[in-house]
Design a protein around this motif. Structure first.
Motif, PDB file in Angstrom:
ATOM      1  N   HIS A 130       0.839  -1.208   0.000  1.00  0.00           N
ATOM      2  CA  HIS A 130       0.000   0.000   0.000  1.00  0.00           C
ATOM      3  C   HIS A 130       0.876   1.261   0.000  1.00  0.00           C
ATOM      4  CE1 HIS A 130      -3.891  -1.920   0.550  1.00  0.00           C
ATOM      5  NE2 HIS A 130      -3.355  -2.699   1.478  1.00  0.00           N
ATOM      6  N   ASP A 137      -7.255  -2.747  -1.207  1.00  0.00           N
ATOM      7  CA  ASP A 137      -8.153  -3.553  -0.369  1.00  0.00           C
ATOM      8  C   ASP A 137      -9.553  -3.416  -0.952  1.00  0.00           C
ATOM      9  OD1 ASP A 137      -6.038  -4.182   1.244  1.00  0.00           O
ATOM     10  OD2 ASP A 137      -6.483  -2.660   2.754  1.00  0.00           O
ATOM     11  N   HIS A 181     -12.101  -7.979   3.422  1.00  0.00           N
ATOM     12  CA  HIS A 181     -11.734  -7.434   2.109  1.00  0.00           C
ATOM     13  C   HIS A 181     -10.768  -8.398   1.411  1.00  0.00           C
ATOM     14  CE1 HIS A 181      -8.398  -5.978   4.702  1.00  0.00           C
ATOM     15  NE2 HIS A 181      -7.660  -6.146   3.621  1.00  0.00           N
ATOM     16  N   HIS A 183      -7.217  -8.321  -0.201  1.00  0.00           N
ATOM     17  CA  HIS A 183      -5.985  -7.546  -0.363  1.00  0.00           C
ATOM     18  C   HIS A 183      -5.301  -8.061  -1.624  1.00  0.00           C
ATOM     19  CE1 HIS A 183      -1.982  -5.830   0.821  1.00  0.00           C
ATOM     20  NE2 HIS A 183      -1.541  -6.940   0.249  1.00  0.00           N
TER      21      HIS A 183
HETATM   22 ZN   LIG Z   1      -4.225  -4.425   2.109  1.00  0.00          ZN
END
Ligand SMILES: [Zn+2]
Lengths: 229, 292
Positions: A130, A137, A181, A183
């Motif tokens: 990130h 995400d 979520h 990733h």
């Molecule tokens: Zn992530």
């Protein structure tokens, strides 16, 4: 006419004011959860306003703003003041999101703090893609919320079909797993647009004799609009 | 010194006991302080009850203290995420939208909301998701510290909503009627918060959507404004607030009830409303007697 990344200046973060450099930490090494070291990005797009981020299409359906939403855990200077800076890998991240959208035939939603976040963000304890603008995400695809093992695995598999090297974290409740979520990460991707000069990295590569002014060439970005290479 | 009414042979006490008896409560606590008559009245006010959603008052208070001390700004944005860690063992848990007073906030999962928006939805719609997000952000030790510093030991906040692992270990948020009464008195008198934040806090409490208890005991003709917070879960049904009537100083009133079996709504709300009505009528009569 929508703007693209071609309309954004590319900046060498080693040349940014100390206040910003201290937050972005360009070219510094940062350890991931397993202790492996990764070099933080150096070249960033400069975004002058939130309205510019909202108008700018990285791909036909992915706006830059969608990958920049963070909450108050981001450093105040990077949260509230402009210009904002986002690593140049963001356009490749948008590409994979766009391709996933096309493959599943539904909009793909990226969570707050789940696009680019800086090394100064309070969630950035360890290196994570990130911080390279190379991970997203995804919390929702169409009307499906990715909070079950089957949905996380289904869309993770589809993402890998697009690009086998894409990294997805497994479903689970422990660190290194996700349960609300998907990733999706391209890895620690340092995008160096054409026209960039990488001299100066020696400063952060253990060359004790190097000084910043001596190592940095004149800025190549005065008029250029750079292209991700 | 406020007038303390004798507990024996006191009609209000008899009335409250009768209401409790008819409703078959296992416990009923009342704490009242009337600023107009400088009068304090209490029944079982130090008995500890499961707080249910009245604990949201403690979190609201801590949020405004955090804003006052510049630990946070109410305009700060927070990622709306339905995923929490148990205060007992760090295990992950999720809230159920269909068991929440406010299912709307779940539509914003993945996006952000300001602390002020979360505070409003936590109180006005009794959102469990907003509650846990705020508590996560402020952290339990900070809330505890703020309550202790303000002398509000009667409010005990140890965990978020639906933290089953904590519940299994007996870790429950609790309140006493005295504790909640002190909360309203200290906030109203600006002893616990500055006047500006006090007004903001009351503004939120005035917007309360669940009005079947404390306000329902007061006739519409009285034109009362009630700043309050309800709490209902399983065996407990509560309401606590401050009643502002035109032309007179306000009164703070806390009514906590507990039952031997689970159940919510209807009759249990009416029991609290009946106590509220008895208190209102008593204060009206006492006020007339004092001025005649
Ligand atoms: Zn992530």
């Amino acid at each position: 006419m929508n703007q693209t990344t071609r309309d954004l200046p590319v900046v060498d973060a080693l040349r940014l004011p100390e206040e910003i450099r201290a937050l972005l930490r360009p070219d510094e090494l940062l350890a991931d959860r397993a202790g492996r070291q990764h070099r933080l990005p150096r070249f960033f797009y400069e975004v002058r306003s939130w309205s510019q981020a909202k108008e700018l299409l990285l791909t036909p359906h992915v706006r830059l703003s969608e990958l920049l939403i963070v909450d108050s855990r981001e450093a105040p200077r990077l949260l509230e003041d402009f210009p904002h800076y986002v690593p140049c890998a963001v356009s490749l991240l948008a590409r994979i999101i766009e391709d996933l959208r096309a493959k599943v035939g539904a909009p793909v939603f990226v969570a707050a703090n789940g696009g680019y976040r800086s090394p100064a963000h309070r969630l950035s304890v360890h290196a994570s893609p990130h911080l390279w603008a190379a991970a997203a995400d995804i919390y929702r695809v169409g009307d499906t919320w990715l909070n079950t093992q089957s949905s996380v695995e289904k869309y993770g598999t589809l993402a890998r079909e697009l690009l086998p090297d894409v990294n997805v974290l497994p479903f689970g409740h422990q660190p290194g797993e996700t349960d609300d979520h998907l990733h999706l990460a391209l890895g620690y991707l340092r995008a160096v647009p054409a026209g960039c000069d990488e001299r100066g990295s020696e400063l952060n590569s253990g060359n004790p004799g190097a000084t910043l002014p001596a190592l940095l060439a004149p800025s190549p970005f005065e008029s250029a609009s750079a292209q991700t290479s | 010194m406020p007038a303390t009414l004798p507990a024996k042979n006191f009609p209000l006490l008899d009335q409250i006991r009768e209401i409790g008896r008819q409703a078959r409560v296992s416990a009923l606590a009342v704490a009242l302080y009337d600023y107009a008559l400088d009068l304090r009245f209490s029944v079982q006010a130090s008995r500890v009850f499961h707080a249910a959603s009245t604990i949201k008052l403690a979190i609201l208070f801590a949020l405004y203290r955090a804003a006052e001390t510049e630990r946070v700004r109410l305009t700060d944005r927070l990622h709306v995420r339905n995923r929490f860690r148990s205060q007992a063992d760090g295990s992950t848990f999720f809230l159920q939208a269909d068991r929440d007073g406010d299912p709307d906030l779940y539509k914003r999962v993945g996006r952000t909301a300001t602390l002020q928006e979360l505070a409003e939805t936590m109180i006005v719609r009794s959102s469990n998701l907003a509650t846990n997000l705020l508590l996560d952000h402020l952290e339990v030790p900070f809330v505890t510290e703020m309550l202790a510093a303000a002398g509000l030991e009667g409010l005990r906040c140890v965990r978020g909503v639906e933290d089953e692992a904590a519940f299994a270990r007996g870790m429950n948020n609790s309140v006493t009627a005295d504790g909640l009464l002190e909360f309203f008195r200290r906030v109203h008198e600006s002893r616990a918060l500055g006047a500006e934040n006090r007004d903001r806090l009351f503004d939120i409490l005035f917007q309360q959507r669940f009005n079947a208890m404390l306000p329902a005991g007061i006739p519409d003709s009285a034109k009362a404004r009630v700043a309050h917070k309800t709490g209902e879960i399983s065996t407990v049904t509560h309401d606590a607030g401050m009643v502002f009537l035109p032309g007179r100083a306000p009164y703070a009133l806390v009514i906590l009830t507990e039952y031997p079996s689970a159940g919510t709504g209807g009759a249990r709300n009416k029991t609290v409303a009946a106590v509220s009505a008895a208190v209102y009528e008593f204060l009206q009569a006492a006020g007339s007697a004092a001025t005649s």
